[in-house]
Enzyme design. Structure first.
Site, short mmCIF file in Angstrom:
data_model
loop_
_atom_site.label_atom_id
_atom_site.label_comp_id
_atom_site.label_asym_id
_atom_site.label_seq_id
_atom_site.Cartn_x
_atom_site.Cartn_y
_atom_site.Cartn_z
N ASP A 43 -3.98 -46.07 -17.44
CA ASP A 43 -2.87 -45.32 -18.05
C ASP A 43 -1.51 -45.94 -17.78
OD1 ASP A 43 -2.87 -44.76 -15.38
OD2 ASP A 43 -2.96 -42.58 -15.58
N LYS B 197 3.40 -42.18 -1.91
CA LYS B 197 4.24 -41.08 -2.40
C LYS B 197 5.19 -40.57 -1.32
CE LYS B 197 0.84 -39.74 -5.85
NZ LYS B 197 -0.04 -38.72 -6.42
N ASP C 281 3.94 -45.72 -16.00
CA ASP C 281 2.71 -44.93 -15.98
C ASP C 281 2.81 -43.93 -17.14
OD1 ASP C 281 0.83 -42.90 -15.55
OD2 ASP C 281 1.04 -42.98 -13.38
#
Length: 396
Positions: free
Chosen positions: A112, A163, A220
């Site tokens: 993706d 993250k 993304d």
């Protein structure tokens, strides 16, 4: 021997709903071509003969696509590896081990994302450094959504932060890597395992994981806002690359840019755009349409662009204004309608004097009646909208 490749496509596409209610996420079109096909073609350029597609759901639509791709491409074969339960980002690689064994490097690509795919340069760097894993890195404004890489000046990775909630750097893991087959030995069999949280930190300690930086854009495509932005970035990339290369790319996409007649832009093709002239429509900046003649209709007095993608068999009425949006195939749009920063799904029917704005996404076969205003609305397939919706919401 040429390298092998694996594309990770095991997600359910829930973040890109409502589009993924009707198509698997890898087959949702970007610039009128399935996302997956952009990656297959980029990988195939390196002479890769075998590409493993790692999936969790192998439905009829995806089966048909793979069958057609294999029939049309005699030099490369796509093999499907299906997981029966979630295996993370590393587990699917181990599951496909029998297809990846050997001494040749292996590309691993998330399904993706879209970028320039500088795979040859990435592979050359990987071989030069004798690395176990080499990650394509890219600097972003908001790294908190991604895995952050902290390398030294030679590219040797010193630290990973997945993250991060506080700023540690803005160089991120793009989801494009090349690995040595040795990596397969580090992944447990039939278990959920994360490359980013379990495998990569071990390799940092062994000083055998590198980061390579190259590329003018990366994104993304997992959420609607980024899908819309991704189309814009990709069109700008096609504009800005050298003429011969972008002609080749556009030909493979089977797309063309409409000639701008408001803002002076170098055009990729010098077609006369008779349809545009006859309808008195105006084009601003990047507007991409299928190459096939008479595959779309634009009414009188329309202004399209910048950053518009029109799918095949799209019909646009008179006096419409469309910008920063993708209109997927077989859509009908009435007169004097505004579409801004949105995606209109396949076979949808949009009435007259409608406004669709601000990251709205319409699924398959949605009907929007005359005079409706939709602001930040996601609409599931086969719905009919008869009234305006001003606040961000999902119509199930």
């Amino acid at each position: 021997m040429p390298p092998k490749a694996l594309i990770l496509a095991g997600g359910f596409g829930s973040r890109l709903r409502p589009l993924t209610f009707s198509k698997p996420k890898p087959l949702v079109e970007l610039l009128n071509k399935p996302m997956l096909l952009h990656q297959l073609e980029a990988i195939s350029k390196l002479g890769v003969k075998k590409i493993v597609l790692a999936v969790s759901n192998f439905g009829e639509t995806l089966q048909t696509f793979i069958k057609q791709f294999n029939q049309q491409n005699g030099t490369v074969e796509v093999i499907v590896s299906k997981e029966d339960y979630p295996l993370g980002t590393a587990g699917p690689i181990k599951l496909a081990e029998k297809h990846l064994k050997g001494d040749d490097p292996i590309f691993i690509v998330n399904s993706d994302i879209i970028c320039e795919f500088p795979l040859k340069e990435l592979l050359d760097f990987h071989i030069k450094k004798q690395s176990t894993v080499t990650i394509l890195g890219f600097k972003v404004e908001n790294p908190s959504r991604y895995g952050v890489i902290i390398p030294d000046k030679e590219g040797l990775v010193q630290r990973f932060v997945e993250k991060p909630q506080t700023f540690v750097g803005n160089l991120i893991n793009t989801g494009v890597v090349v690995v040595n087959p040795r990596l397969l030995e580090l992944i447990p069999e039939n278990k959920f395992c994360s490359l980013e949280r379990e495998i990569y930190p071990k390799l940092v300690g062994q000083q055998c994981i590198y980061c390579f930086q190259k590329g003018s854009f990366w994104i993304d495509l997992g959420i609607p806002a980024d899908y819309i932005l991704g189309a814009q970035l990709y069109m700008n990339y096609l504009r800005n690359t050298n003429k011969d290369e972008r002609n080749e790319t556009l030909n493979k996409l089977q797309q063309k840019f409409l000639k701008s007649n408001i803002i002076e832009n170098e055009t990729i093709e010098k077609e006369t755009q008779q349809q545009q002239q006859q309808s008195n429509s105006k084009i601003i900046g990047n507007v991409i349409v299928p190459q096939k003649e008479n595959s779309f209709k634009i009414g009188k007095g329309c202004i399209l662009g910048p950053n518009v993608v029109l799918g095949s068999n799209v019909t646009i009425g008179e006096g419409c204004r469309i910008f920063n949006s993708t209109i997927l195939e077989n859509v009908t749009i009435g007169n004097h309608t505004l579409i801004e920063g949105s995606v209109v799904g396949w076979k949808s029917k949009i009435g007259n004097w409608v406004q669709i704005r601000n990251n709205s996404v319409l699924g398959l076969d949605v009907t929007v009646r005359d005079n409706c205003i939709l602001n930040s609305v996601s609409i599931c397939p086969n719905k009919s909208i008869n009234t305006s919706i001003w606040e961000k919401t999902v119509i199930l």
